[in-house]
Design a protein around this motif. Structure first.
Motif, PDB file in Angstrom:
ATOM      1  N   LEU A  18       0.832  -1.210   0.000  1.00 49.73           N
ATOM      2  CA  LEU A  18       0.000   0.000   0.000  1.00 49.73           C
ATOM      3  C   LEU A  18       0.866   1.259   0.000  1.00 49.73           C
ATOM      4  O   LEU A  18       0.591   2.225  -0.712  1.00 49.73           O
ATOM      5  CB  LEU A  18      -0.892   0.013   1.260  1.00 49.73           C
ATOM      6  N   SER A  19       1.922   1.218   0.835  1.00 50.05           N
ATOM      7  CA  SER A  19       2.764   2.408   0.958  1.00 50.05           C
ATOM      8  C   SER A  19       3.584   2.661  -0.309  1.00 50.05           C
ATOM      9  O   SER A  19       3.942   3.787  -0.609  1.00 50.05           O
ATOM     10  CB  SER A  19       3.694   2.299   2.177  1.00 50.05           C
ATOM     11  N   VAL A  20       3.855   1.580  -1.065  1.00 49.99           N
ATOM     12  CA  VAL A  20       4.586   1.753  -2.332  1.00 49.99           C
ATOM     13  C   VAL A  20       3.624   2.250  -3.417  1.00 49.99           C
ATOM     14  O   VAL A  20       3.921   3.180  -4.170  1.00 49.99           O
ATOM     15  CB  VAL A  20       5.256   0.418  -2.762  1.00 49.99           C
ATOM     16  N   ALA A  21       2.422   1.621  -3.475  1.00 49.19           N
ATOM     17  CA  ALA A  21       1.439   1.995  -4.499  1.00 49.19           C
ATOM     18  C   ALA A  21       0.876   3.395  -4.267  1.00 49.19           C
ATOM     19  O   ALA A  21       0.616   4.133  -5.214  1.00 49.19           O
ATOM     20  CB  ALA A  21       0.312   0.964  -4.505  1.00 49.19           C
ATOM     21  N   PHE A  22       0.670   3.721  -2.995  1.00 48.27           N
ATOM     22  CA  PHE A  22       0.112   5.043  -2.660  1.00 48.27           C
ATOM     23  C   PHE A  22       1.034   5.722  -1.647  1.00 48.27           C
ATOM     24  O   PHE A  22       0.814   5.612  -0.429  1.00 48.27           O
ATOM     25  CB  PHE A  22      -1.289   4.899  -2.044  1.00 48.27           C
ATOM     26  N   PRO A  23       2.054   6.421  -2.112  1.00 49.34           N
ATOM     27  CA  PRO A  23       3.036   7.011  -1.189  1.00 49.34           C
ATOM     28  C   PRO A  23       2.413   7.950  -0.141  1.00 49.34           C
ATOM     29  O   PRO A  23       2.935   8.068   0.960  1.00 49.34           O
ATOM     30  CB  PRO A  23       3.976   7.781  -2.129  1.00 49.34           C
ATOM     31  N   TRP A  24       1.269   8.564  -0.484  1.00 52.71           N
ATOM     32  CA  TRP A  24       0.620   9.466   0.480  1.00 52.71           C
ATOM     33  C   TRP A  24       0.122   8.714   1.725  1.00 52.71           C
ATOM     34  O   TRP A  24      -0.165   9.330   2.754  1.00 52.71           O
ATOM     35  CB  TRP A  24      -0.555  10.213  -0.176  1.00 52.71           C
ATOM     36  N   ALA A 151      11.472  10.672   1.528  1.00 55.18           N
ATOM     37  CA  ALA A 151      10.738   9.457   1.128  1.00 55.18           C
ATOM     38  C   ALA A 151      11.403   8.203   1.710  1.00 55.18           C
ATOM     39  O   ALA A 151      10.729   7.328   2.273  1.00 55.18           O
ATOM     40  CB  ALA A 151      10.672   9.369  -0.393  1.00 55.18           C
ATOM     41  N   GLY A 152      12.726   8.133   1.603  1.00 53.51           N
ATOM     42  CA  GLY A 152      13.450   6.969   2.122  1.00 53.51           C
ATOM     43  C   GLY A 152      13.339   6.879   3.638  1.00 53.51           C
ATOM     44  O   GLY A 152      13.189   5.785   4.196  1.00 53.51           O
ATOM     45  N   TYR A 153      13.397   8.058   4.266  1.00 52.84           N
ATOM     46  CA  TYR A 153      13.292   8.127   5.730  1.00 52.84           C
ATOM     47  C   TYR A 153      11.929   7.590   6.201  1.00 52.84           C
ATOM     48  O   TYR A 153      11.855   6.742   7.102  1.00 52.84           O
ATOM     49  CB  TYR A 153      13.486   9.579   6.157  1.00 52.84           C
ATOM     50  N   GLU A 154      10.869   8.056   5.527  1.00 55.35           N
ATOM     51  CA  GLU A 154       9.516   7.613   5.910  1.00 55.35           C
ATOM     52  C   GLU A 154       9.327   6.115   5.642  1.00 55.35           C
ATOM     53  O   GLU A 154       8.735   5.405   6.450  1.00 55.35           O
ATOM     54  CB  GLU A 154       8.468   8.422   5.136  1.00 55.35           C
ATOM     55  N   ALA A 155       9.850   5.670   4.503  1.00 60.79           N
ATOM     56  CA  ALA A 155       9.720   4.243   4.181  1.00 60.79           C
ATOM     57  C   ALA A 155      10.461   3.391   5.217  1.00 60.79           C
ATOM     58  O   ALA A 155       9.955   2.355   5.668  1.00 60.79           O
ATOM     59  CB  ALA A 155      10.262   3.978   2.780  1.00 60.79           C
ATOM     60  N   THR A 156      11.656   3.864   5.623  1.00 56.75           N
ATOM     61  CA  THR A 156      12.426   3.106   6.628  1.00 56.75           C
ATOM     62  C   THR A 156      11.702   3.108   7.976  1.00 56.75           C
ATOM     63  O   THR A 156      11.633   2.067   8.645  1.00 56.75           O
ATOM     64  CB  THR A 156      13.839   3.713   6.780  1.00 56.75           C
ATOM     65  N   LEU A 157      11.174   4.281   8.354  1.00 56.26           N
ATOM     66  CA  LEU A 157      10.410   4.338   9.619  1.00 56.26           C
ATOM     67  C   LEU A 157       9.241   3.363   9.591  1.00 56.26           C
ATOM     68  O   LEU A 157       8.973   2.662  10.575  1.00 56.26           O
ATOM     69  CB  LEU A 157       9.874   5.762   9.849  1.00 56.26           C
ATOM     70  N   LEU A 158       8.549   3.327   8.444  1.00 55.78           N
ATOM     71  CA  LEU A 158       7.389   2.431   8.321  1.00 55.78           C
ATOM     72  C   LEU A 158       7.804   0.973   8.479  1.00 55.78           C
ATOM     73  O   LEU A 158       7.156   0.201   9.195  1.00 55.78           O
ATOM     74  CB  LEU A 158       6.713   2.654   6.960  1.00 55.78           C
ATOM     75  N   ILE A 159       8.925   0.607   7.832  1.00 56.71           N
ATOM     76  CA  ILE A 159       9.387  -0.788   7.928  1.00 56.71           C
ATOM     77  C   ILE A 159       9.775  -1.117   9.381  1.00 56.71           C
ATOM     78  O   ILE A 159       9.405  -2.166   9.917  1.00 56.71           O
ATOM     79  CB  ILE A 159      10.568  -1.043   6.961  1.00 56.71           C
ATOM     80  N   ILE A 160      10.508  -0.167  10.010  1.00 60.79           N
ATOM     81  CA  ILE A 160      10.905  -0.402  11.416  1.00 60.79           C
ATOM     82  C   ILE A 160       9.660  -0.580  12.290  1.00 60.79           C
ATOM     83  O   ILE A 160       9.576  -1.506  13.103  1.00 60.79           O
ATOM     84  CB  ILE A 160      11.760   0.773  11.948  1.00 60.79           C
TER      85      ILE A 160
END
Lengths: 314, 246
Positions: A18-24, A151-160
């Motif tokens: 979801l986070s990849v398909a809809f970055p918002w 973007a990378g920071y938010e994606a990493t936070l989400l994964i963590i």
């Protein structure tokens, strides 16, 4: 166990997808996981039949710890900040818990609220140190030593946070099933009997209180990192109310409930804000009333009903 | 021989009502004492003082030669004195087995954040007690679903899991039908006998007292009016008039 791991993997991949398909959706998902983690702390106390109307204070304490440290020691890694924020909240919870576990029911709930409002006021009034109601900025730190763009920071936070959510659900569920966890749950139904088994109910509740403060602290640290700003609002009673809302929505039968409830809460709030503007609280209120009416033990009572149906069929 | 339980000059008043009136009392290992008396005679107050629920105005309680006056119930239980209640005190949202397992880990002081309740316990101990009190069939049911007689049994069973040296039972047969009373007492006495547990039980039924007590103490107005062998105490004209209503 394999089935559980399989379902966990599917949910994990679905959220990532979801986070990849809809970055918002990254930020709402991050906030849902943050609130889910904090509400998990409230649920630990709910198991013992106690409810806190002030637990957002531990989010505030942790968030400000992160802000102070990143200001005092620029370049400190985000993971170190999270550990420090969680640690300070945990220790504060252990100290305040010594006093608070002497009380039960409404007194326990209101004393937590009172202390949270004292902390909120101190943080708001000490403008020179805390920035008052404007709060303190948390510059984007490195994560595991790597500097990233937004973007990378938010994606990493989400994964963590996703990994953390899985670990926390399993760990807290283990705590619920442990001998100390079951004994703590018995405070809800018969604290006197626990004493007549030679067990200190206060000590058990204190352990649970420390765990709950630590969980809220963990959430508060990620709240600061994801928002890039910490304000006193993080510990305001309305925020504590939201945590209670999510806890009731999720129920205390299983640790997974609060994360599902937090996702529901975040997205109902978001879409209600879009659809009915300033009346989003009305939609949330109606949602809570419906949940209490149809599922008084929260969303996780669905799991119990499913299990009972399976038992009857077998 | 040192008394297992001893009280000296135990007194307590609630306003103008004397609930314990200078009670000197002793109980020795192996005795099975029945406490009789009218409602309001001070039987439960005596138990509550001995088990730490109420502090006396004056006097002392000694267990195994050590003063335990006004100690917490938790501390007293850890010293080896357990109790059961007139209204069974169970963990209503737990199963029968879980209640016994909690009692077991409490005795072993093995409460842990990392070990599951079922695994933290010595399983055979729980199974044995379940067998002994006849609750094996209902071990996975919530306490809330048990009838009164079985709640009473479970209440005592939880105390037995603590393997106490002295077990005080407050009206173990109250609320149980006349037919079930003797069965219940048979089960309880067998369990106490097996664990070599000294016991005190508060009882109103004279037949039960005659059958199961080795000694009887009669309470009148907060004081021990008669104390001795069942035949002697129950034949005392004052006890017959004031306590038994004959």
């Amino acid at each position: 166990m394999i089935k559980r791991l399989f379902i966990t993997g599917i949910v994990f991949l679905a959220v990532l997808g979801l986070s990849v398909a809809f970055p918002w959706m990254r930020v709402p998902l991050i906030m849902a996981l943050v609130y889910g983690t904090a509400a998990l702390g409230v649920v630990v106390l709910l198991r013992a039949g106690q409810i806190s109307f002030g637990h957002a204070m531990y989010m505030l304490i942790s968030g400000y710890t992160v802000a102070f440290l990143s200001e005092a020691f620029p370049g400190t890694d985000g993971i170190v900040l999270v550990l420090a924020g969680t640690g300070v909240s945990l220790v504060t919870g252990m100290v305040l818990g010594l006093f608070l576990v002497r009380y039960r029911g409404i007194f326990f709930g209101m004393l937590n609220l009172a202390i949270s409002m004292v902390i909120f006021t101190i943080v708001t009034k000490f403008y020179g140190m805390t920035g008052g109601s404007d709060g303190m900025r948390v510059p984007r730190p490195s994560l595991f030593g790597a500097d990233m763009d937004r973007a990378g920071y938010e994606a990493t936070l989400l994964i963590i946070l996703l990994i953390l959510a899985v670990v926390l659900v399993f760990s807290v569920q283990q705590f619920f099933r442990s001998s100390a966890g079951e004994a703590m749950a018995s405070i809800k139904t018969n604290e006197d009997r626990l004493e007549y088994l030679g067990v200190s109910a206060k000590k058990l509740l204190w352990q649970g209180y420390a765990v709950s403060a630590g969980l809220c602290g963990l959430a508060g640290a990620f709240y600061g990192l994801s928002q890039g700003l910490v304000t006193p609002e993080a510990g305001y009673w309305l925020k504590s109310g939201e945590l209670v809302f999510i806890s009731i929505l999720g129920g205390s039968a299983h640790a997974i409930g609060v994360f599902v409830a937090a996702l529901l809460f975040e997205f109902v709030k978001m879409y209600a804000s879009i659809l009915v503007g300033g009346s989003w609280q009305l939609v949330l209120g109606v949602t809570l009333i419906a949940i209490i009416y149809f599922l008084p033990d929260g969303l996780t009572s669905l799991l119990r009903k499913k299990r009972q149906t399976a038992e009857v069929r077998s | 021989m040192t008394a297992l339980l001893e009280t000296r000059g135990l007194s307590l008043s609630f306003g103008g009502i004397v609930a314990a009136d200078n009670i000197d009392f002793s109980l020795h290992e192996g005795e099975r004492l029945a406490v009789i008396g009218q409602n309001g005679a001070g039987k439960t107050t005596f138990i509550n003082i001995c088990t730490g629920l109420i502090k006396p105005d004056s006097g002392s309680v000694m267990f195994d030669g050590k003063v335990i006056t006004a100690r917490s119930p938790r501390d007293i239980v850890r010293r080896g004195m357990a109790r059961s209640f007139q209204i069974p005190q169970l963990f209503m949202e737990h199963t029968v087995r879980q209640c016994l397992e909690l009692s077991g880990v409490a005795r072993q002081r093995k409460l842990s954040l990392f070990t599951n309740l079922g695994k933290a316990n010595d399983g055979p101990g729980v199974d044995h007690i379940l067998e002994l009190v006849g609750l094996r069939e209902r071990q996975h049911e919530l306490c809330d679903s048990l009838p009164e007689g079985q709640r009473k049994l479970l209440d005592v069973a939880m105390s037995l899991m603590l393997r106490p040296r002295l077990l005080i039972m407050d009206e173990p047969t109250s609320g149980v039908s006349t037919e079930e009373k003797h069965d219940l007492m048979e089960i309880l006495m067998e369990a106490l006998e097996e664990q070599k547990t000294t016991s005190i039980f508060v009882e109103h039924d004279v037949d039960i007292v005659k059958r199961y007590a080795s000694r009887v103490a009669a309470w009148i107005s907060g004081a021990v009016a008669a104390d001795g062998a069942p035949d002697t105490v129950l034949a005392d004209p004052t006890i017959q008039r004031e306590v038994l209503g004959i």
